[in-house]
Scaffold this active site. Sequence first.
Site, PDB file in Angstrom:
ATOM      1  N   ASN A   1       0.806  -1.232   0.000  1.00  0.00           N
ATOM      2  CA  ASN A   1       0.000   0.000   0.000  1.00  0.00           C
ATOM      3  C   ASN A   1       0.835   1.276   0.000  1.00  0.00           C
ATOM      4  O   ASN A   1       0.357   2.320  -0.421  1.00  0.00           O
ATOM      5  CB  ASN A   1      -1.026  -0.016   1.143  1.00  0.00           C
ATOM      6  CG  ASN A   1      -0.378   0.069   2.502  1.00  0.00           C
ATOM      7  OD1 ASN A   1       0.774  -0.320   2.684  1.00  0.00           O
ATOM      8  ND2 ASN A   1      -1.102   0.571   3.478  1.00  0.00           N
TER       9      ASN A   1
ATOM     10  N   LYS B   1      12.735  -7.152   0.521  1.00  0.00           N
ATOM     11  CA  LYS B   1      11.745  -7.957  -0.200  1.00  0.00           C
ATOM     12  C   LYS B   1      10.440  -7.173  -0.265  1.00  0.00           C
ATOM     13  O   LYS B   1       9.705  -7.078   0.720  1.00  0.00           O
ATOM     14  CB  LYS B   1      11.494  -9.298   0.512  1.00  0.00           C
ATOM     15  CG  LYS B   1      10.672 -10.239  -0.345  1.00  0.00           C
ATOM     16  CD  LYS B   1       9.707 -11.096   0.422  1.00  0.00           C
ATOM     17  CE  LYS B   1       8.353 -10.522   0.623  1.00  0.00           C
ATOM     18  NZ  LYS B   1       7.526 -10.239  -0.560  1.00  0.00           N
TER      19      LYS B   1
ATOM     20  N   GLY C   1       3.171  -4.836   7.511  1.00  0.00           N
ATOM     21  CA  GLY C   1       2.140  -5.617   6.829  1.00  0.00           C
ATOM     22  C   GLY C   1       1.006  -5.892   7.793  1.00  0.00           C
ATOM     23  O   GLY C   1       0.828  -5.181   8.790  1.00  0.00           O
ATOM     24  N   SER C   2       0.253  -6.941   7.509  1.00  0.00           N
ATOM     25  CA  SER C   2      -0.921  -7.229   8.333  1.00  0.00           C
ATOM     26  C   SER C   2      -0.508  -7.832   9.677  1.00  0.00           C
ATOM     27  O   SER C   2       0.584  -8.390   9.818  1.00  0.00           O
ATOM     28  CB  SER C   2      -1.828  -8.209   7.590  1.00  0.00           C
ATOM     29  OG  SER C   2      -1.122  -9.412   7.402  1.00  0.00           O
TER      30      SER C   2
ATOM     31  N   GLY D   1       2.426 -10.442  10.473  1.00  0.00           N
ATOM     32  CA  GLY D   1       3.415  -9.954  11.448  1.00  0.00           C
ATOM     33  C   GLY D   1       3.580 -10.906  12.624  1.00  0.00           C
ATOM     34  O   GLY D   1       4.695 -11.100  13.123  1.00  0.00           O
TER      35      GLY D   1
ATOM     36  N   GLU E   1       5.375  -3.291  12.130  1.00  0.00           N
ATOM     37  CA  GLU E   1       4.345  -2.254  11.972  1.00  0.00           C
ATOM     38  C   GLU E   1       3.177  -2.937  11.276  1.00  0.00           C
ATOM     39  O   GLU E   1       3.314  -3.395  10.132  1.00  0.00           O
ATOM     40  CB  GLU E   1       4.856  -1.098  11.108  1.00  0.00           C
ATOM     41  CG  GLU E   1       6.033  -0.350  11.693  1.00  0.00           C
ATOM     42  CD  GLU E   1       5.728   0.352  13.012  1.00  0.00           C
ATOM     43  OE1 GLU E   1       4.543   0.525  13.335  1.00  0.00           O
ATOM     44  OE2 GLU E   1       6.690   0.678  13.721  1.00  0.00           O
TER      45      GLU E   1
ATOM     46  N   CYS F   1      -2.712   2.207   6.200  1.00  0.00           N
ATOM     47  CA  CYS F   1      -2.742   1.614   7.542  1.00  0.00           C
ATOM     48  C   CYS F   1      -3.387   2.580   8.519  1.00  0.00           C
ATOM     49  O   CYS F   1      -3.959   2.178   9.517  1.00  0.00           O
ATOM     50  CB  CYS F   1      -1.339   1.253   7.999  1.00  0.00           C
ATOM     51  SG  CYS F   1      -0.203   2.602   7.826  1.00  0.00           S
TER      52      CYS F   1
ATOM     53  N   GLU G   1      -9.965  -5.054  10.674  1.00  0.00           N
ATOM     54  CA  GLU G   1      -9.441  -4.210   9.598  1.00  0.00           C
ATOM     55  C   GLU G   1     -10.031  -4.682   8.261  1.00  0.00           C
ATOM     56  O   GLU G   1      -9.811  -5.813   7.849  1.00  0.00           O
ATOM     57  CB  GLU G   1      -7.912  -4.303   9.553  1.00  0.00           C
ATOM     58  CG  GLU G   1      -7.307  -3.295   8.591  1.00  0.00           C
ATOM     59  CD  GLU G   1      -5.782  -3.355   8.526  1.00  0.00           C
ATOM     60  OE1 GLU G   1      -5.227  -4.468   8.427  1.00  0.00           O
ATOM     61  OE2 GLU G   1      -5.146  -2.286   8.545  1.00  0.00           O
TER      62      GLU G   1
END
Length: 492
Positions: free
Chosen positions: A149, A172, A225-226, A230, A247, A281, A382
């Site tokens: 995103n 990556k 990421g999600s 994570g 994060e 986010c 989310e």
Amino acid sequence: MKLQNFIGGQWGTSEDLKFVPVINPANGEELAQVPMSSTGAVEQAVAVAKKAQKSWALVPAPKRADYLYAIGLRMKEKKEHLAQILTKEMGKVIEEGRGEVQEGIDMAFYMAGEGRRLFGETTPSELANKFAMSVRAPIGVVGLITPWNFPVAIATWKSFPAIVAGNTFIWKPATETPMMAFEMAKIFEEVGLPDGVANVVFGSGSEVGTALIEHPDVKVISFTGSTATGSKVAELGGRHLKKVSLEMGGKNAVIVMDDADLELAVEGILWSAFGTAGQRCTACSRVIVHKDVKAELEERLLTAMQLLTIGDGLDESVKIGPVINKTALHKINSYVELGCQEGAKLLAGGNILTGTPFDQGFYYAPTLFTDVKWDARIAQEEIFGPVVSLIEVESLEEAIEVNNSVQFGLSSSIFTQDINRAFQAQRDLDTGIVYVNAGTTGAEIHLPFGGTKGTGNGHRDSGVAALDVYTEWKSIYIDYSGKLQRAQIDTE
Ligand code: NAD
């Protein structure tokens, strides 16, 4: 165009790779093909990054910073080119694409400044003729795993502090948005960054991501990421004793009090909820509204939503672009169906957009629910799309309680004219970022960025705080007394 890994200053990998298409979410067009690397590419990248790090750490930090100035300048020269690619591969409207590239430029210059600071501490020793100080030491090779995103900004939040502090990195990027990483690798090459300092390996999270986390020579993993991914990263990283910075997801709320400037609140809500098609986010996905202004806010929101133009983000007049892919489209739609089943009242949107020009891409109508219960799943999970839930409250205390009821803690905001309420809110809202009289988005790069609870694990991107992820503290004592002096023992 076939993208290539960038390892040790070389393009490509020796092995035969499978490629997958990179799709423009605005129109389904194939933009490029991205390699799905194997663990072999990770091995190769870690080996060159490890070798390069030894000499890179010996380059004086202000000289390391000079490369960041050069990267920032190059990004500035290429800003429009980068923004166009970003919008094509990610979908956010071009104005936001430019803003994201600017964030990377700002980060380059800001972190370059750190090359002449990287402050440690000097402190008196408890013993005579003894000197005590602490310095930041680089850690080694770091692995960066980033989401789609913010395909460039997040990578700059991580890679720039990493290299100014004397580390080397392997990045990556997300498979959906590899083109920005490819463009950044070109810039690293163009400014003559020494080989092996910056490496990009494309591939899946399960293969390349896992290989980075498990590799004994990768000392730090910085992940965005999600929360679901994570948690896996943290678990695996923990098993391998890695320093892991996470994060993750958010469920951010705007609180609108009865004394709010409603016109301003509506602008803030629209920008936070529907910008990047709700895929930030920090996106606002809940509006917690005081009962006395709920009806008026609903009306104003509905009117303003009718003016939102939806389409290909490259069109300057468009305000909302597509969502990233078909999977996202269906996930968002199933949450909307769930919202209806949960008893929420659908005021606007609630459907996948069809017909010309939407059929080729992935577009969801900006969606507004009202009368949503604070503990409904649409108000707790989310969704990551242009869907907002209005929740009614009767007091500031209740608003704060509702805000804090979710498992995430990234960003929150309050609209009020009362300074006492504003200060109480900034103290009691349990998120890593709080805004007063602005929406939930708009972080500036020189402040720490990150969240509490299920959003993070205590680390921060951006700001000086980011340096904590990429450095170890080293305490140094220099005894010039010429005799043995024992701390805590020779006290007289
Ligand atoms: P994701 O978790 O699906 O993927 C993120 C990255 O992790 C990708 O590069 C992916 O390939 C990789 N990955 C996937 N599985 C992995 C595994 N098992 N091991 C290692 N790496 C793996 O997230 P996404 O869909 O790309 O991004 C959206 C999410 O990111 C949202 O939840 C959003 O809130 C969050 N996000 C958070 C912040 C923040 O700063 N808090 C910023 C942006 C996005």
